[in-house]
Design an enzyme around this catalytic site. Structure first.
Site, PDB file in Angstrom:
ATOM      1  CE  LYS A 172     -54.193  24.982   3.762  1.00 43.32           C
ATOM      2  NZ  LYS A 172     -52.879  25.557   3.801  1.00 43.32           N
ATOM      3  CB  THR A 184     -45.401  29.741   1.180  1.00 40.06           C
ATOM      4  OG1 THR A 184     -46.140  31.726   1.036  1.00 40.06           O
ATOM      5  CG2 THR A 184     -45.714  29.322   0.110  1.00 40.06           C
ATOM      6  CB  ALA A 209     -39.508  35.335  11.801  1.00 40.15           C
ATOM      7  N   PRO A 243     -54.643  19.565  -3.396  1.00 44.18           N
ATOM      8  CG  PRO A 243     -55.164  17.532  -3.570  1.00 44.18           C
ATOM      9  CD  PRO A 243     -55.192  18.987  -3.742  1.00 44.18           C
ATOM     10  CB  SER A 296     -39.515  46.187  22.164  1.00 46.89           C
ATOM     11  OG  SER A 296     -40.671  47.405  22.945  1.00 46.89           O
ATOM     12  CB  ILE A 301     -45.400  28.818   8.979  1.00 52.41           C
ATOM     13  CG1 ILE A 301     -45.938  30.293   9.517  1.00 52.41           C
ATOM     14  CG2 ILE A 301     -44.508  27.955  10.061  1.00 52.41           C
ATOM     15  CD1 ILE A 301     -47.043  29.367  10.533  1.00 52.41           C
ATOM     16  CG  LEU A 345     -42.705  39.054   7.692  1.00 51.37           C
ATOM     17  CD1 LEU A 345     -44.241  39.693   8.225  1.00 51.37           C
ATOM     18  CD2 LEU A 345     -44.056  38.359   6.142  1.00 51.37           C
TER      19      LEU A 345
END
Length: 511
Positions: free
Chosen positions: A89, A355, A26, A107, A50, A357, A344
């Site tokens: 993919k 989903t 992120a 698909p 860090s 990303i 997150l």
């Protein structure tokens, strides 16, 4: 006041310093994207993270929108695949969700060709009722490429809907973050490796003014991007934005990730296999296979969940298990004051449809479109929050469908999921589908009609009848047309190359 003076005053209010708290996928996606989109403005961008704090780093599967991100930050797909040990993919195979021994494919492509303003699936339903045995998957090029382990790039121009398909990538998330870190710093982003000890807010608006680090440093900023992961250091802790808990619909709350060696070549797809209290992912990379078990702790212990995972990996385990705990849902507001949560820190929807990303990406795109000045007009944040919540709710409904439609009878977890009360928006979609094979579309839908169709058909949740408008063609006419569609897809597959050969060629070209 002259026009020139007015411009100078406006410029004086502009954002001058953006601070991104947290690295990982992120943080470095944010840095790379903002560095490119804002490159003509005098804005300093700094990432503070860090190296002593680990990142989640298991999100290795994407959706086709990732290709737009590559383009936005000026990365080539061959370059990304080579640097991140990536693979192609074409969608996700769902194993055992519709019952033991059954599988279906979601698909990245269309099914068939519509005619006379009637959707293809109504003609397919008509033929199915007449005894036509070809499954829906025979009419989707993306599915056929995936099943045959082939690679073919989408064409620039298509003759009809049969040729409409796309692809996403699998990649090593830590290698992808490292790639973006190098790119960001080459584009002028500053990086400070330090642990944040304190967040300083002003007494008036309550906005974040600065952070102080463990080594005594102080970093000031005008706009803050919270990429601190589940901790949500700025949005959750400092700004105290509450969390909206969705576990009543998506109760899986833990995951274990475990990479292993590949036993052989893999098809260009993600695999999601249902387990007794959740599901297992398999994500093939060039150098290893990513595996994970997502589960509900109410129905299985952590030790049992790990045992299930270890018993179902195909090769030698390559690392210690990475254990995650999470609560599905989102912060009530994604943008608060001068803090925007990306990734997150703002919310989490389990990785069932890859989903995480794309939500980082859409959050960044939305921020640039609504980019504030230092006045932080609350109307911008209100719009951003409304759109973000809608996007999360739309994805939530699609994920809930996977669970609610399951056919795993006699298992406590799956029986509970099948009988839960659904969100009203999802129930409305199901009602329209079951009554007349109609797709309900909502603003900020991430998944479009073909995705919903793949789920409905995969679970055998089909309307009792086709649309009367499909009777414009006779069964004989449709049979002939459907034969020609399958033949056209077969002819197109002749132009594809083996997925493994494509990856090998790409590696040698990048070397």
């Amino acid at each position: 006041m002259t026009e020139h003076q007015h411009d100078d005053q406006d410029i004086g209010r502009n954002i001058r310093r953006i601070v991104i708290v947290g690295g990982g996928t992120a943080g470095w996606m944010s840095a790379a994207y903002l560095a490119r989109k804002l490159r003509h403005l005098p804005i300093a961008i700094t990432v503070v993270d860090s190296s002593a704090i680990g990142t989640v780093g298991v999100g290795e599967a994407t959706v086709p929108a990732i290709r737009d991100f590559f383009e936005a930050v000026e990365l080539g797909e061959p370059e990304v695949l080579a640097a991140t040990e990536g693979t192609i993919k074409y969608g996700i195979r769902f194993v055992d969700w519709a019952g033991a021994g059954k599988s279906f494919f979601h698909p990245f492509g269309l099914y068939g060709v519509p005619a006379r303003d009637v959707a293809f699936h109504h003609y397919w339903l008509k033929l199915r009722a007449a005894g036509h045995e070809h499954p829906l998957s025979h009419y989707c090029l993306a599915t056929q490429l995936a099943e045959r382990s082939l690679f073919l790039p989408p064409p620039d121009r298509v003759v009809n809907d049969l040729g409409v398909f796309n692809f996403a990538v699998h990649f090593d998330a830590s290698k992808f973050a490292a790639m973006l870190r190098r790119l960001s710093m080459a584009n002028g982003v500053a990086h400070i490796d330090a642990r944040i000890d304190h967040v300083e807010r002003d007494g008036g608006h309550g906005r974040v003014v600065a952070v102080t680090t463990a080594d005594g440093g102080r970093i000031e900023g005008d706009l803050w991007i919270d990429c601190s992961g589940f901790r949500s250091l700025l949005l959750g802790e400092a700004m105290a934005v509450p969390y909206r808990d969705w576990r009543r619909w998506l109760p899986c709350d833990r995951a274990i990730a475990l990479p292993c060696r590949a036993a052989g070549p893999h098809k260009p797809m993600t695999t999601a296999t249902a387990r007794a209290a959740g599901w297992q992912w398999l994500i093939p990379l060039q150098h290893r296979v990513g595996n994970g078990h997502v589960y509900c702790s109410e129905f299985i212990s952590d030790d049992e969940a790990e045992t299930v995972l270890r018993e179902n990996v195909e090769g030698e385990v390559l690392a210690e298990p990475n254990r995650l705990r999470f609560t599905t849902g989102h912060r009530e507001r994604f943008w608060e004051g001068n803090v925007v949560g990306i990734g997150l820190s703002s919310g989490f929807l389990e990785p069932l449809e890859s989903t995480s990303i794309v939500l980082i990406q859409s959050g960044l795109e939305r921020l640039v479109k609504l980019f504030p000045d230092r006045g932080m007009d609350p109307r911008l944040a209100k719009t951003y929050n409304q759109q973000s919540v809608l996007e999360f709710e739309r994805i939530r409904d699609f994920l809930v469908l996977h669970y609610a439609a399951n056919k795993r009878l006699g298992e406590r977890f799956w029986d509970a999921m099948r009988t839960m009360e659904l969100p009203g928006t999802l129930q409305g979609r199901l009602d329209a589908w079951r009554a007349g094979g109609e797709f309900v579309r909502h603003e900020w839908d991430t998944f479009q009609d073909p995705s919903w169709l793949s789920m409905y058909a995969g679970f055998g949740d089909l309307p009792a009848r086709h649309s009367p408008l499909a009777d414009q063609f006779s069964t004989a006419e449709l049979t002939d047309t459907f034969d020609r569609m399958r033949a056209a897809i077969g002819a197109t597959l002749q132009h594809a190359e083996p997925h493994a050969a494509f990856l090998a060629r790409n590696r040698s070209r990048a070397a």
